[in-house]
Design a protein around this motif. Structure first.
Motif, PDB file in Angstrom:
ATOM      1  N   ALA A 166       0.832  -1.208   0.000  1.00  0.00           N
ATOM      2  CA  ALA A 166       0.000   0.000   0.000  1.00  0.00           C
ATOM      3  C   ALA A 166       0.864   1.255   0.000  1.00  0.00           C
ATOM      4  O   ALA A 166       0.599   2.221  -0.738  1.00  0.00           O
ATOM      5  CB  ALA A 166      -0.932  -0.008   1.209  1.00  0.00           C
ATOM      6  N   ARG A 167       1.923   1.277   0.810  1.00  0.00           N
ATOM      7  CA  ARG A 167       2.796   2.448   0.871  1.00  0.00           C
ATOM      8  C   ARG A 167       3.579   2.605  -0.428  1.00  0.00           C
ATOM      9  O   ARG A 167       3.738   3.711  -0.944  1.00  0.00           O
ATOM     10  CB  ARG A 167       3.757   2.338   2.056  1.00  0.00           C
ATOM     11  CG  ARG A 167       4.713   3.502   2.183  1.00  0.00           C
ATOM     12  CD  ARG A 167       3.974   4.820   2.443  1.00  0.00           C
ATOM     13  NE  ARG A 167       3.750   5.021   3.866  1.00  0.00           N
ATOM     14  CZ  ARG A 167       3.029   6.008   4.370  1.00  0.00           C
ATOM     15  NH1 ARG A 167       2.426   6.870   3.553  1.00  0.00           N
ATOM     16  NH2 ARG A 167       2.865   6.136   5.674  1.00  0.00           N
ATOM     17  N   ARG A 169       2.622   1.672  -3.306  1.00  0.00           N
ATOM     18  CA  ARG A 169       1.665   2.148  -4.307  1.00  0.00           C
ATOM     19  C   ARG A 169       1.496   3.669  -4.193  1.00  0.00           C
ATOM     20  O   ARG A 169       1.433   4.366  -5.215  1.00  0.00           O
ATOM     21  CB  ARG A 169       0.324   1.435  -4.114  1.00  0.00           C
ATOM     22  CG  ARG A 169      -0.814   1.952  -4.984  1.00  0.00           C
ATOM     23  CD  ARG A 169      -0.658   1.582  -6.433  1.00  0.00           C
ATOM     24  NE  ARG A 169      -1.706   2.167  -7.262  1.00  0.00           N
ATOM     25  CZ  ARG A 169      -2.315   1.535  -8.247  1.00  0.00           C
ATOM     26  NH1 ARG A 169      -1.977   0.296  -8.548  1.00  0.00           N
ATOM     27  NH2 ARG A 169      -3.242   2.130  -8.952  1.00  0.00           N
ATOM     28  N   GLN A 170       1.444   4.180  -2.978  1.00  0.00           N
ATOM     29  CA  GLN A 170       1.347   5.630  -2.787  1.00  0.00           C
ATOM     30  C   GLN A 170       2.550   6.341  -3.399  1.00  0.00           C
ATOM     31  O   GLN A 170       2.403   7.328  -4.122  1.00  0.00           O
ATOM     32  CB  GLN A 170       1.269   5.969  -1.294  1.00  0.00           C
ATOM     33  CG  GLN A 170      -0.078   5.719  -0.636  1.00  0.00           C
ATOM     34  CD  GLN A 170      -0.027   6.132   0.825  1.00  0.00           C
ATOM     35  OE1 GLN A 170       0.816   5.663   1.595  1.00  0.00           O
ATOM     36  NE2 GLN A 170      -0.929   7.024   1.209  1.00  0.00           N
ATOM     37  N   GLU A 173       2.522   6.242  -7.232  1.00  0.00           N
ATOM     38  CA  GLU A 173       1.602   7.199  -7.843  1.00  0.00           C
ATOM     39  C   GLU A 173       2.165   8.615  -7.784  1.00  0.00           C
ATOM     40  O   GLU A 173       1.989   9.397  -8.734  1.00  0.00           O
ATOM     41  CB  GLU A 173       0.238   7.131  -7.149  1.00  0.00           C
ATOM     42  CG  GLU A 173      -0.498   5.826  -7.425  1.00  0.00           C
ATOM     43  CD  GLU A 173      -1.829   5.740  -6.697  1.00  0.00           C
ATOM     44  OE1 GLU A 173      -2.178   6.692  -5.963  1.00  0.00           O
ATOM     45  OE2 GLU A 173      -2.526   4.716  -6.868  1.00  0.00           O
ATOM     46  N   LEU A 174       2.881   8.953  -6.718  1.00  0.00           N
ATOM     47  CA  LEU A 174       3.463  10.288  -6.602  1.00  0.00           C
ATOM     48  C   LEU A 174       4.652  10.459  -7.552  1.00  0.00           C
ATOM     49  O   LEU A 174       4.845  11.533  -8.132  1.00  0.00           O
ATOM     50  CB  LEU A 174       3.869  10.566  -5.151  1.00  0.00           C
ATOM     51  CG  LEU A 174       2.689  10.658  -4.169  1.00  0.00           C
ATOM     52  CD1 LEU A 174       3.191  10.759  -2.738  1.00  0.00           C
ATOM     53  CD2 LEU A 174       1.793  11.853  -4.506  1.00  0.00           C
ATOM     54  N   ILE A 184       7.754  13.977  -2.027  1.00  0.00           N
ATOM     55  CA  ILE A 184       7.041  12.776  -1.560  1.00  0.00           C
ATOM     56  C   ILE A 184       7.181  12.639  -0.053  1.00  0.00           C
ATOM     57  O   ILE A 184       6.208  12.351   0.657  1.00  0.00           O
ATOM     58  CB  ILE A 184       7.569  11.523  -2.280  1.00  0.00           C
ATOM     59  CG1 ILE A 184       7.246  11.588  -3.775  1.00  0.00           C
ATOM     60  CG2 ILE A 184       6.966  10.253  -1.666  1.00  0.00           C
ATOM     61  CD1 ILE A 184       7.925  10.506  -4.599  1.00  0.00           C
ATOM     62  N   LEU A 188       3.942  12.696   2.515  1.00  0.00           N
ATOM     63  CA  LEU A 188       3.587  11.467   3.247  1.00  0.00           C
ATOM     64  C   LEU A 188       4.132  11.457   4.678  1.00  0.00           C
ATOM     65  O   LEU A 188       3.976  10.461   5.383  1.00  0.00           O
ATOM     66  CB  LEU A 188       4.120  10.236   2.485  1.00  0.00           C
ATOM     67  CG  LEU A 188       3.530   9.985   1.097  1.00  0.00           C
ATOM     68  CD1 LEU A 188       4.144   8.735   0.481  1.00  0.00           C
ATOM     69  CD2 LEU A 188       2.006   9.861   1.153  1.00  0.00           C
TER      70      LEU A 188
END
Length: 228
Positions: A166-167, A169-170, A173-174, A184, A188
């Motif tokens: 999940a992290r 993926r974040q 995307e950034l 980033i 985050l």
């Protein structure tokens, strides 16, 4: 860095501009892909500025061969980390797409202003820099429909994206939005060291050479859409 172009006058102009910078130096010049491969087997360059259309061996085949050699070089060596910036035009979609698939790390228009050329060279050389000079992003928007064409490679990339945490993926995307590591980290609430670790994991999982290749995969898998 290396200059590869069949027009001597073009090489001369680029060489004078690049060598005028305190942090940049042209160490190799070549008039076609065959000469480039031979020269770069004898001399190491960190970045190659590669024309597309040349006699003998064009820039697409030369890019692919140089990056195949880089993949076989010892990890961490300068030969393994070579980056290639392709000189292109927007009316040659098939060349641009081929250069993307060959592994080019950036794109420039032949008539780009000097500051954009120098910025592109530095951007590509810095692995953790903002991912693209404006030309690269506009070109990716331009060929996005071709990148989305279904095929084995896109299927592999989609499966690899699904394996990201999940992290990751974040962060993925950034990166795809063109953010730098400091941006980033700030967004985050992470340290830059942690972001670099995530970026390393993403590169490994996606089998991507650099951040531009991460963005290409984002276009292929629909994470980024034209104009986003």
């Amino acid at each position: 860095m290396a200059l590869v172009d069949d027009q001597r006058l073009v090489r001369s102009g680029f060489s004078m501009l690049i060598n005028s910078q305190p942090d940049l130096q042209v160490v190799v010049e070549a008039g076609n892909g065959i000469e480039a491969i031979q020269a770069l087997n004898a001399t190491v360059a960190d970045v190659v500025l590669m024309d597309v259309r040349m006699p003998g061996m064009d820039g697409i085949e030369a890019t692919a061969r140089l990056l195949e050699q880089a993949a076989a070089a010892p990890a961490g060596s300068r030969r393994a980390d070579i980056k290639i910036v392709v000189l292109t035009t927007f009316d040659l979609d098939e060349y641009a797409l081929a250069a993307i698939h060959a592994g080019a790390s950036g794109f420039l228009l032949k008539d780009a202003p000097p500051e954009e050329l120098l910025n592109a060279i530095r951007t590509v050389h810095r692995g953790d820099a903002v991912v693209a000079p404006s030309t690269t992003r506009r070109l990716l928007d331009h060929v996005a429909p071709l990148l989305r064409t279904q095929g084995p490679e896109q299927a592999r990339h989609s499966a690899a994206v699904e394996r990201l945490t999940a992290r990751e993926r974040q962060v993925f995307e950034l990166i795809a939005q063109g953010q730098s590591n400091p941006e980033i980290a700030s967004g985050l609430f992470l340290s830059e060291a942690t972001v670099k670790t995530h970026v390393g994991h993403i590169l490994a999982k996606l089998n991507a050479r650099d951040r531009v290749q991460i963005v290409v995969i984002a276009y292929e898998t629909g994470v980024v859409t034209p104009g986003a």
